[in-house]
Design an enzyme around this catalytic site. Structure first.
Site, PDB file in Angstrom:
ATOM      1  CD  GLU A   3      31.647  45.467  34.882  1.00 58.80           C
ATOM      2  OE1 GLU A   3      32.537  45.086  34.092  1.00 58.80           O
ATOM      3  OE2 GLU A   3      30.988  46.501  34.713  1.00 58.80           O
ATOM      4  CG  HIS A  15      37.600  40.679  47.781  1.00 59.67           C
ATOM      5  ND1 HIS A  15      38.391  39.547  47.793  1.00 59.67           N
ATOM      6  CD2 HIS A  15      36.317  40.235  47.658  1.00 59.67           C
ATOM      7  CE1 HIS A  15      37.628  38.473  47.701  1.00 59.67           C
ATOM      8  NE2 HIS A  15      36.366  38.860  47.610  1.00 59.67           N
ATOM      9  CG  ASP A  30      31.028  37.040  41.280  1.00 62.55           C
ATOM     10  OD1 ASP A  30      31.104  35.820  41.164  1.00 62.55           O
ATOM     11  OD2 ASP A  30      31.896  37.715  41.884  1.00 62.55           O
ATOM     12  CD  GLN A  39      26.695  33.317  48.625  1.00 63.32           C
ATOM     13  OE1 GLN A  39      26.235  34.211  49.321  1.00 63.32           O
ATOM     14  NE2 GLN A  39      27.563  33.554  47.670  1.00 63.32           N
TER      15      GLN A  39
HETATM   16  P1  AMP Z   1      33.139  37.198  47.142  1.00 64.13           P
HETATM   17  O1  AMP Z   1      33.988  37.414  48.356  1.00 64.13           O
HETATM   18  O2  AMP Z   1      33.718  36.249  46.167  1.00 64.13           O
HETATM   19  O3  AMP Z   1      31.698  36.941  47.476  1.00 64.13           O
HETATM   20  O4  AMP Z   1      33.143  38.588  46.360  1.00 64.13           O
HETATM   21  C1  AMP Z   1      32.812  39.797  46.979  1.00 64.13           C
HETATM   22  C2  AMP Z   1      32.738  40.883  45.933  1.00 64.13           C
HETATM   23  O5  AMP Z   1      34.003  40.997  45.280  1.00 64.13           O
HETATM   24  C3  AMP Z   1      31.718  40.570  44.824  1.00 64.13           C
HETATM   25  O6  AMP Z   1      31.057  41.769  44.451  1.00 64.13           O
HETATM   26  C4  AMP Z   1      32.586  40.050  43.713  1.00 64.13           C
HETATM   27  O7  AMP Z   1      32.033  40.239  42.430  1.00 64.13           O
HETATM   28  C5  AMP Z   1      33.831  40.905  43.886  1.00 64.13           C
HETATM   29  N1  AMP Z   1      34.988  40.265  43.257  1.00 64.13           N
HETATM   30  C6  AMP Z   1      35.463  39.002  43.448  1.00 64.13           C
HETATM   31  N2  AMP Z   1      36.499  38.747  42.626  1.00 64.13           N
HETATM   32  C7  AMP Z   1      36.682  39.872  41.890  1.00 64.13           C
HETATM   33  C8  AMP Z   1      37.600  40.235  40.838  1.00 64.13           C
HETATM   34  N3  AMP Z   1      38.527  39.398  40.408  1.00 64.13           N
HETATM   35  N4  AMP Z   1      37.485  41.483  40.315  1.00 64.13           N
HETATM   36  C9  AMP Z   1      36.530  42.340  40.743  1.00 64.13           C
HETATM   37  N5  AMP Z   1      35.650  42.063  41.724  1.00 64.13           N
HETATM   38  C10 AMP Z   1      35.717  40.843  42.290  1.00 64.13           C
END
Ligand code: AMP
Length: 253
Positions: free
Chosen positions: A148, A37, A150, A61
């Site tokens: 990326e 993040h 996700d 979701q």
């Molecule tokens: P989340 O909190 O898991 O919904 O993720 C929020 C954003 O952070 C999304 O765009 C994810 O793809 C991104 N994200 C989560 N983990 C990673 C990672 N290891 N590397 C890059 N972006 C990430």
């Protein structure tokens, strides 16, 4: 100081003050923030005059109640990280604020959303697209940043923004990994020490020379429960269960 907004109307007043001569970057998250993040936030802070980060664990979701109920909550630490990274704003709304329609209205996609994770998590991408559409409309940013990690989610959000002529530019950024190669994820916090070691096999195998079926077999023999390993164009996608945690990853091949 990072300013926290719980109410859409309060944020909208602030948004008007920012105006259109300054740029606003947006990073949507579900909290339990980590270096993955942070990389998105750093980019946004660098590329824009102002940055807003949303923290909202979106119930629509989650196809698995247990996963939702156990999703890590580290709000105080998250806010500390936002301060440190110079994020100007945090949007931290309630369900009542976000779902005034009680999810009677949803956004769906009819092709890619049925594949990969969509084939294993009923309704997941409807929930993702719906919340991201709401957030993008509320925040009214110039650019929004997605990981990326996700990749399927990124493609679907980019497609939605184009299909609905949304003004925010959707920007992908590379997956951040631990030194040993595991993609960082909030859910990794729920892995035991042994599972954390075993989890390293997952990205290693995805990157290997083996074909998709051979990788599935290897993963199963090592104790992973495999949802899918599938190569599409030049990318290999995978999702596995390890203990109570579902891991996803993708690599360029
Ligand atoms: P989340 O909190 O898991 O919904 O993720 C929020 C954003 O952070 C999304 O765009 C994810 O793809 C991104 N994200 C989560 N983990 C990673 C990672 N290891 N590397 C890059 N972006 C990430």
């Amino acid at each position: 100081m990072t300013k926290v907004f719980n109410k859409i109307s309060d944020w909208q007043k602030e948004r008007e003050k920012i105006g259109t001569n300054k740029t606003l970057g947006f990073v949507p998250t579900m909290g339990a923030l980590h270096e993955g993040h942070f990389s998105l936030m750093e980019k946004s802070v660098k590329e824009n005059d102002f940055t807003i980060v949303s923290i909202y664990v979106n119930p629509t979701q989650f196809n698995n109640k247990e996963d939702y109920e156990n999703y890590p909550d580290t709000f105080e630490d998250d806010l500390g990280a936002l301060e440190k990274l110079n994020a100007d704003y945090c949007f931290f709304p309630s369900y009542e604020e976000m779902y005034r329609d009680n999810y009677k209205y949803k956004v769906s996609e009819s092709e890619l959303s049925n594949k990969l994770c969509g084939a294993h998590r009923t309704g997941h991408f409807d929930g993702v697209l719906t919340i991201v559409m709401k957030l993008l409309n509320i925040v009214n940013a110039d650019k929004a940043y997605f990981g990326e990690k996700d990749y399927q989610q990124y493609l679907l959000i980019k497609g939605m923004a184009e299909a609905f002529f949304m003004r925010t530019e959707i920007i992908p950024l590379p997956t951040i990994r631990s030194e040993e190669g595991l993609a960082l994820s909030s859910r990794n916090k729920r892995l035991t020490e042994d599972e954390l070691v075993k989890a390293l096999e997952f990205p290693k195998l995805l990157k290997s020379e083996l074909n998709d079926d051979q990788i599935k077999e290897e993963l199963s023999s090592k104790g992973f429960v495999v949802d899918y390993v599938e190569s599409i164009e030049n990318r290999r996608f995978g999702a596995v269960h390890l203990g109570k945690v579902r891991l996803i990853d993708n690599v360029k091949i």
